[in-house]
Design an enzyme around this catalytic site. Structure first.
Site, PDB file in Angstrom:
ATOM      1  N   ILE A 163       5.466   8.009  -1.634  1.00 48.31           N
ATOM      2  CA  ILE A 163       5.732   7.908  -3.076  1.00 48.31           C
ATOM      3  C   ILE A 163       5.384   9.211  -3.778  1.00 48.31           C
ATOM      4  O   ILE A 163       6.182   9.748  -4.566  1.00 48.31           O
ATOM      5  CB  ILE A 163       4.943   6.732  -3.681  1.00 48.31           C
ATOM      6  CG1 ILE A 163       5.444   5.404  -3.103  1.00 48.31           C
ATOM      7  CG2 ILE A 163       5.069   6.734  -5.207  1.00 48.31           C
ATOM      8  CD1 ILE A 163       4.570   4.217  -3.438  1.00 48.31           C
ATOM      9  N   ALA A 243      -0.761   2.714  -8.022  1.00 47.32           N
ATOM     10  CA  ALA A 243      -1.300   2.507  -6.673  1.00 47.32           C
ATOM     11  C   ALA A 243      -1.826   1.077  -6.548  1.00 47.32           C
ATOM     12  O   ALA A 243      -1.059   0.155  -6.272  1.00 47.32           O
ATOM     13  CB  ALA A 243      -2.398   3.532  -6.390  1.00 47.32           C
ATOM     14  N   ARG A 244      -3.102   0.877  -6.765  1.00 49.88           N
ATOM     15  CA  ARG A 244      -3.726  -0.433  -6.743  1.00 49.88           C
ATOM     16  C   ARG A 244      -4.720  -0.521  -7.897  1.00 49.88           C
ATOM     17  O   ARG A 244      -5.405   0.444  -8.220  1.00 49.88           O
ATOM     18  CB  ARG A 244      -4.448  -0.688  -5.413  1.00 49.88           C
ATOM     19  CG  ARG A 244      -3.509  -0.990  -4.247  1.00 49.88           C
ATOM     20  CD  ARG A 244      -2.858  -2.350  -4.416  1.00 49.88           C
ATOM     21  NE  ARG A 244      -2.012  -2.723  -3.290  1.00 49.88           N
ATOM     22  CZ  ARG A 244      -0.700  -2.547  -3.256  1.00 49.88           C
ATOM     23  NH1 ARG A 244      -0.083  -1.941  -4.272  1.00 49.88           N
ATOM     24  NH2 ARG A 244       0.007  -2.951  -2.217  1.00 49.88           N
ATOM     25  N   ASP A 268       0.462   0.101 -13.980  1.00 47.20           N
ATOM     26  CA  ASP A 268       1.373  -0.949 -13.540  1.00 47.20           C
ATOM     27  C   ASP A 268       0.652  -1.949 -12.644  1.00 47.20           C
ATOM     28  O   ASP A 268       1.233  -2.964 -12.263  1.00 47.20           O
ATOM     29  CB  ASP A 268       2.556  -0.325 -12.783  1.00 47.20           C
ATOM     30  CG  ASP A 268       3.595  -1.356 -12.369  1.00 47.20           C
ATOM     31  OD1 ASP A 268       4.077  -2.090 -13.254  1.00 47.20           O
ATOM     32  OD2 ASP A 268       3.911  -1.438 -11.164  1.00 47.20           O
ATOM     33  N   GLU A 273      -4.655  -9.783 -10.840  1.00 50.92           N
ATOM     34  CA  GLU A 273      -3.272 -10.053 -11.230  1.00 50.92           C
ATOM     35  C   GLU A 273      -2.947 -11.517 -10.978  1.00 50.92           C
ATOM     36  O   GLU A 273      -3.402 -12.085  -9.997  1.00 50.92           O
ATOM     37  CB  GLU A 273      -2.314  -9.150 -10.438  1.00 50.92           C
ATOM     38  CG  GLU A 273      -2.509  -7.678 -10.732  1.00 50.92           C
ATOM     39  CD  GLU A 273      -1.500  -6.777  -9.991  1.00 50.92           C
ATOM     40  OE1 GLU A 273      -0.598  -7.334  -9.304  1.00 50.92           O
ATOM     41  OE2 GLU A 273      -1.619  -5.552 -10.100  1.00 50.92           O
ATOM     42  N   HIS A 292       3.241  -4.894 -12.843  1.00 46.10           N
ATOM     43  CA  HIS A 292       3.434  -4.622 -11.408  1.00 46.10           C
ATOM     44  C   HIS A 292       4.919  -4.688 -11.042  1.00 46.10           C
ATOM     45  O   HIS A 292       5.332  -5.449 -10.152  1.00 46.10           O
ATOM     46  CB  HIS A 292       2.628  -5.608 -10.563  1.00 46.10           C
ATOM     47  CG  HIS A 292       2.292  -5.062  -9.201  1.00 46.10           C
ATOM     48  ND1 HIS A 292       1.166  -5.421  -8.498  1.00 46.10           N
ATOM     49  CD2 HIS A 292       2.948  -4.173  -8.391  1.00 46.10           C
ATOM     50  CE1 HIS A 292       1.129  -4.807  -7.333  1.00 46.10           C
ATOM     51  NE2 HIS A 292       2.218  -4.036  -7.242  1.00 46.10           N
ATOM     52  N   ILE A 293       5.713  -3.858 -11.702  1.00 38.01           N
ATOM     53  CA  ILE A 293       7.168  -3.878 -11.507  1.00 38.01           C
ATOM     54  C   ILE A 293       7.711  -2.543 -11.002  1.00 38.01           C
ATOM     55  O   ILE A 293       8.922  -2.363 -10.912  1.00 38.01           O
ATOM     56  CB  ILE A 293       7.891  -4.263 -12.817  1.00 38.01           C
ATOM     57  CG1 ILE A 293       7.502  -3.310 -13.969  1.00 38.01           C
ATOM     58  CG2 ILE A 293       7.583  -5.708 -13.188  1.00 38.01           C
ATOM     59  CD1 ILE A 293       8.287  -3.547 -15.254  1.00 38.01           C
ATOM     60  N   ALA A 295       8.062  -1.155  -8.167  1.00 37.63           N
ATOM     61  CA  ALA A 295       8.884  -1.148  -6.950  1.00 37.63           C
ATOM     62  C   ALA A 295      10.201  -1.888  -7.125  1.00 37.63           C
ATOM     63  O   ALA A 295      11.037  -1.878  -6.211  1.00 37.63           O
ATOM     64  CB  ALA A 295       8.108  -1.761  -5.793  1.00 37.63           C
TER      65      ALA A 295
END
Length: 328
Positions: A163, A243-244, A268, A273, A292-293, A295
């Site tokens: 990435i 990332a996380r 993100d 979550e 978290h979108i 990807a």
């Protein structure tokens, strides 16, 4: 009798039908239904019931622990829809003889483009301008503070996998200097190919106008972005996290924004979550948050699904999983 693939994430029925149209012959697909369990036990029971009937399972953002894996009496392969495997219990899978695979690099371009979008949105006050107009105000100079160009800026990337390398390529078009930090530097020829230079963490934080997180979540990176990290960043820099969530100490980030140490931030991903309705991250000034979108891109859907199904089919036929996708 068809072999069964269980999709553990609850997704729209229309997407499931698209996936079914891509299934290899001899396979069926079952999937989680959208629900709002009132207890963690309810969610766990739902997962166990689904995986109990599966020969193969696919997980995107659903954590798969040892208890869930033990419920999969027929389970032979767990496939990650994506790259990060920190939410999968690899030791339990190994002890149960369950193989694990992922789609290495499949989401690199979508996430890199999304990170670039967050950088531009943060620097140019795009969400603030949108919000002020929708609230009936015409604010050109005061919406979100002073806007800045991305062109010519220094961007520091923590982690430099697929990435981050894609992002470095995109940044070349803006004339940016790309720095990266990871445990081991790349060979000089690879650095030249990607247009990026290794830097110590201290140098990267001191020099970068934008710091973008692309590291895996492990014991080295958990809560890496704490008060000391944020204090070491260049004054008025921007932080991006695709990332996380657990890489960032969220309380420290809120504090740094409130004290004006950062120009802005965009996230993100989050430590917990989905983000709670009363999360302190909601409504924070100069913080962009998305669910978290990064990807998700419609034109990346079919190639990724075909790749997952291809790995499952290969395993079913006793053939090797695609090189680089096998984890255990």
């Amino acid at each position: 009798m068809p072999e069964t693939i269980a999709l553990l994430d609850a997704i729209d029925e229309r997407i499931v039908e698209r996936m079914r149209s891509l299934l290899p012959p001899g396979f069926s697909l079952i999937h989680a239904r959208s629900c709002d369990p009132t207890t963690k036990a309810g969610e766990q029971e739902r997962l166990e019931g689904l995986i109990a009937n599966a020969d193969y399972a696919i997980s995107g953002q659903i954590a798969v622990d040892a208890r869930t894996l033990r419920a999969g009496k027929r389970l032979k392969l767990l496939h990650k829809w994506g790259v990060g495997i920190d939410n999968l219990d690899l030791e339990a899978a190994r002890s149960l003889g369950i193989r694990v695979a992922r789609t290495t690099g499949s989401n690199a371009l979508p996430v890199a483009e999304f990170a670039l979008g967050l950088i531009l949105a943060t620097l140019r006050n795009i969400p603030q301008g949108h919000r002020s107009l929708n609230e009936g105000r015409w604010e050109q100079s005061s919406a979100g503070g002073t806007p800045f160009l991305l062109s010519g800026k220094t961007v520091g990337m923590i982690g430099f996998g697929a990435i981050a390398r894609r992002l470095a390529g995109l940044l070349r078009g803006f004339g940016c200097e790309s720095l990266y930090h990871k445990p081991r530097p790349l060979p000089p020829e690879e650095e030249r190919r990607h247009g990026a230079r290794f830097a110590s963490l201290a140098e990267l934080l001191e020099r970068s106008d934008i710091v973008s997180l692309h590291c895996p979540l492990d014991e080295r990176t958990r809560h890496l972005v704490d008060r000391d990290f944020l204090a070491a960043m260049k004054k008025n820099a921007v932080l991006i996290n695709v990332a996380r969530g657990e890489v960032v100490v969220e309380e420290a980030l809120i504090e740094a924004l409130a004290q004006g140490r950062l120009r802005g931030a965009a996230m993100d991903v989050f430590e917990i979550e989905p983000l709670a309705a009363n999360s302190p991250l909601l409504g924070v000034d100069r913080l962009i948050i998305t669910p978290h979108i990064a990807a998700m891109a419609a034109d990346n859907f079919e190639p990724t699904v075909r790749r997952m199904f291809g790995n499952i089919l290969a395993f079913s036929q006793g053939e090797a999983i695609r090189k680089g996708d096998a984890v255990i």
